[in-house]
Design a protein around this motif. Structure first.
Motif, PDB file in Angstrom:
ATOM      1  N   ASN A   1     -16.661  42.038 -12.550  1.00 16.48           N
ATOM      2  CA  ASN A   1     -16.224  43.095 -13.470  1.00 16.48           C
ATOM      3  C   ASN A   1     -15.500  42.455 -14.654  1.00 16.48           C
ATOM      4  N   LYS A   2     -15.006  43.284 -15.548  1.00 16.97           N
ATOM      5  CA  LYS A   2     -14.409  42.756 -16.792  1.00 16.97           C
ATOM      6  C   LYS A   2     -13.148  41.927 -16.526  1.00 16.97           C
ATOM      7  N   LYS A   3     -12.509  42.129 -15.386  1.00 18.79           N
ATOM      8  CA  LYS A   3     -11.294  41.375 -15.067  1.00 18.79           C
ATOM      9  C   LYS A   3     -11.615  40.035 -14.403  1.00 18.79           C
ATOM     10  N   GLY A   4     -12.892  39.809 -14.052  1.00 18.40           N
ATOM     11  CA  GLY A   4     -13.273  38.526 -13.444  1.00 18.40           C
ATOM     12  C   GLY A   4     -13.423  38.571 -11.934  1.00 18.40           C
ATOM     13  N   ASN A   5     -13.341  39.778 -11.342  1.00 18.26           N
ATOM     14  CA  ASN A   5     -13.488  39.898  -9.884  1.00 18.26           C
ATOM     15  C   ASN A   5     -14.892  40.385  -9.520  1.00 18.26           C
ATOM     16  N   SER A   6     -15.397  39.898  -8.395  1.00 20.33           N
ATOM     17  CA  SER A   6     -16.722  40.297  -7.927  1.00 20.33           C
ATOM     18  C   SER A   6     -16.754  41.808  -7.673  1.00 20.33           C
ATOM     19  N   VAL A   7     -17.718  42.479  -8.304  1.00 22.76           N
ATOM     20  CA  VAL A   7     -17.794  43.945  -8.164  1.00 22.76           C
ATOM     21  C   VAL A   7     -18.097  44.324  -6.716  1.00 22.76           C
TER      22      VAL A   7
ATOM     23  N   THR B   1     -23.777  46.285 -10.753  1.00 20.60           N
ATOM     24  CA  THR B   1     -23.222  46.187 -12.108  1.00 20.60           C
ATOM     25  C   THR B   1     -22.397  44.909 -12.283  1.00 20.60           C
ATOM     26  N   GLY B   2     -21.979  44.661 -13.523  1.00 18.19           N
ATOM     27  CA  GLY B   2     -21.166  43.483 -13.842  1.00 18.19           C
ATOM     28  C   GLY B   2     -22.028  42.369 -14.414  1.00 18.19           C
ATOM     29  N   GLU B   3     -21.380  41.247 -14.655  1.00 20.53           N
ATOM     30  CA  GLU B   3     -22.053  40.081 -15.254  1.00 20.53           C
ATOM     31  C   GLU B   3     -21.661  38.835 -14.476  1.00 20.53           C
TER      32      GLU B   3
ATOM     33  N   GLY C   1     -16.724  32.483  -9.472  1.00 15.91           N
ATOM     34  CA  GLY C   1     -18.030  32.223  -8.849  1.00 15.91           C
ATOM     35  C   GLY C   1     -18.509  33.451  -8.073  1.00 15.91           C
ATOM     36  N   GLY C   2     -17.669  34.498  -7.996  1.00 17.17           N
ATOM     37  CA  GLY C   2     -18.066  35.737  -7.304  1.00 17.17           C
ATOM     38  C   GLY C   2     -17.586  35.806  -5.870  1.00 17.17           C
ATOM     39  N   GLY C   3     -16.771  34.843  -5.462  1.00 17.84           N
ATOM     40  CA  GLY C   3     -16.235  34.872  -4.096  1.00 17.84           C
ATOM     41  C   GLY C   3     -14.881  35.555  -4.035  1.00 17.84           C
ATOM     42  N   ILE C   4     -14.601  36.140  -2.877  1.00 20.44           N
ATOM     43  CA  ILE C   4     -13.246  36.628  -2.569  1.00 20.44           C
ATOM     44  C   ILE C   4     -12.958  36.234  -1.126  1.00 20.44           C
ATOM     45  N   ALA C   5     -11.806  35.623  -0.890  1.00 20.66           N
ATOM     46  CA  ALA C   5     -11.368  35.344   0.485  1.00 20.66           C
ATOM     47  C   ALA C   5     -10.089  36.138   0.700  1.00 20.66           C
ATOM     48  N   ALA C   6      -9.985  36.798   1.848  1.00 22.14           N
ATOM     49  CA  ALA C   6      -8.820  37.656   2.095  1.00 22.14           C
ATOM     50  C   ALA C   6      -8.447  37.590   3.563  1.00 22.14           C
TER      51      ALA C   6
ATOM     52  N   CYS D   1      -0.649  38.198  -6.986  1.00 25.00           N
ATOM     53  CA  CYS D   1      -1.242  37.509  -8.142  1.00 25.00           C
ATOM     54  C   CYS D   1      -2.674  37.040  -7.902  1.00 25.00           C
ATOM     55  N   GLY D   2      -3.277  37.373  -6.769  1.00 26.41           N
ATOM     56  CA  GLY D   2      -4.556  36.751  -6.394  1.00 26.41           C
ATOM     57  C   GLY D   2      -5.793  37.281  -7.093  1.00 26.41           C
ATOM     58  N   PHE D   3      -5.640  38.370  -7.868  1.00 27.11           N
ATOM     59  CA  PHE D   3      -6.842  39.000  -8.430  1.00 27.11           C
ATOM     60  C   PHE D   3      -6.705  39.210  -9.938  1.00 27.11           C
ATOM     61  N   TYR D   4      -6.213  38.166 -10.602  1.00 27.75           N
ATOM     62  CA  TYR D   4      -6.046  38.214 -12.052  1.00 27.75           C
ATOM     63  C   TYR D   4      -5.166  39.412 -12.408  1.00 27.75           C
ATOM     64  N   ASP D   5      -5.509  40.096 -13.519  1.00 29.92           N
ATOM     65  CA  ASP D   5      -4.668  41.251 -13.854  1.00 29.92           C
ATOM     66  C   ASP D   5      -5.218  42.532 -13.210  1.00 29.92           C
TER      67      ASP D   5
END
Ligand code: GLU
Length: 304
Positions: A280-286, A20-22, A259-264, A237-241
């Motif tokens: 997802n709607k918040k801008g984080n990769s689903v 899901t997501g865009e 771009g769909g990346g997450i580094a942790a 603060c790393g994941f938008y709202d």
């Protein structure tokens, strides 16, 4: 810990969820990325590497780059930096302008777009060749010399980044920007359109989790306490709202990008990067979010 088996299990489980997501279609070039891509790379403080899927494909790191630039600016200005940009979660989308006006042109944190633009302004004021230094810094963190930005993506962002133009000008009007708006925006689009793969990102982020080691990359030195503060910013603060939700579900410090990346990272243990372009709607990769939630569930890794 059998990380390879855990990554395999994550990949198997995530592939059974609907994709899901865009993809980020507000930047036309990013809308062209293959939405089925999926990769993870995990590296440990003992220099072990585990990977699955498209982990060697480079992609647009977007806001993940903001961790690199704020580290450089913090190294240059020390605590003076926090007079220009705050350290509070915004509770607003990364590209919201409302808060910026009533908070007098001081962005809530360095990871919302306005905050990242102030950080660029600092780099341009303090460094003779900020672009060269950024790439030297990234090269030092990764040990890889051919990391660069994608000029087509940068141009695509420049052509459509109306809100970013508004942020810089609003902050300039409020006295929080020193350099020319176009110069700031050009640098910002270059940093956002840097392309890296999951391995390179995991290696870079591992440095933020090795608290015992002296931190000095390409002449940018951070004390142990400064590295700790960058991790605190990533966590809060790393994941938008959706930062609270990420802390609640995953429990690692990290940064996402559209771009769909997450580094942790899990300090003193491992760093991990995951890539799946649908957001997802918040801008984080689903799938990125799902994968990291599974990772910390299966390994028991958590900051808390
Ligand atoms: N270059 C993107 C923008 O300015 C960054 C967004 C992000 O990854 O948060 O909108």
């Amino acid at each position: 810990m059998n990380y390879q088996q855990i990554l395999q299990e994550i990949s198997n489980e995530v592939s059974t969820f609907p994709n899901t997501g865009e993809v980020a279609n507000y930047i036309p070039e990013l809308a062209k990325v293959d939405p089925k891509k999926f990769g993870i790379h995990l590296t440990t403080v003992n220099n072990e590497h585990f990977a699955i899927g498209d982990s060697e494909d480079r992609f647009s790191i977007q806001s993940i780059s903001k961790v690199f630039t704020v580290a450089m600016a913090f190294s240059l200005l020390g605590d003076q930096l926090w007079k220009r940009v705050g350290v509070e979660p915004s509770g607003n989308p990364f590209n919201s302008i409302v808060q910026l006006e009533y908070e007098n042109g001081i962005p809530r944190n360095p990871f919302v777009n306005a905050g990242a633009l102030v950080v660029v302004d600092v780099l341009l004021s303090e460094l003779k060749d900020a672009e060269r230094d950024l790439f030297a810094f990234v090269q030092s963190l990764t040990g890889v010399s051919d990391i660069t930005y994608n000029p087509i993506v940068a141009q695509s962002e420049k052509e459509t980044g109306y809100l970013n133009v508004a942020f810089v000008n609003m902050m300039k009007a409020k006295g929080n920007i020193e350099n020319d708006a176009d110069e700031i925006l050009d640098f910002y689009y270059k940093q956002c359109s840097i392309e890296m793969n999951c391995r390179e990102l995991a290696c870079a982020f591992l440095h933020f989790g090795e608290n015992g080691k002296a931190y000095d990359h390409a002449g940018f030195r951070l004390t142990k306490s400064q590295v700790k503060r960058i991790n605190a910013l990533m966590l809060s603060c790393g994941f938008y709202d959706e930062s609270g939700h990420f802390a609640f579900k995953v429990g690692l410090a990290g940064k996402s990008g559209v771009g769909g990346g997450i580094a942790a990272l899990y300090p003193e243990e491992f760093a991990v990067a995951v890539w799946s372009p649908k957001l997802n709607k918040k801008g984080n990769s689903v799938r990125g979010f799902n994968s990291l939630e599974l990772l910390t569930t299966k390994t028991g890794a958590s900051l808390f």
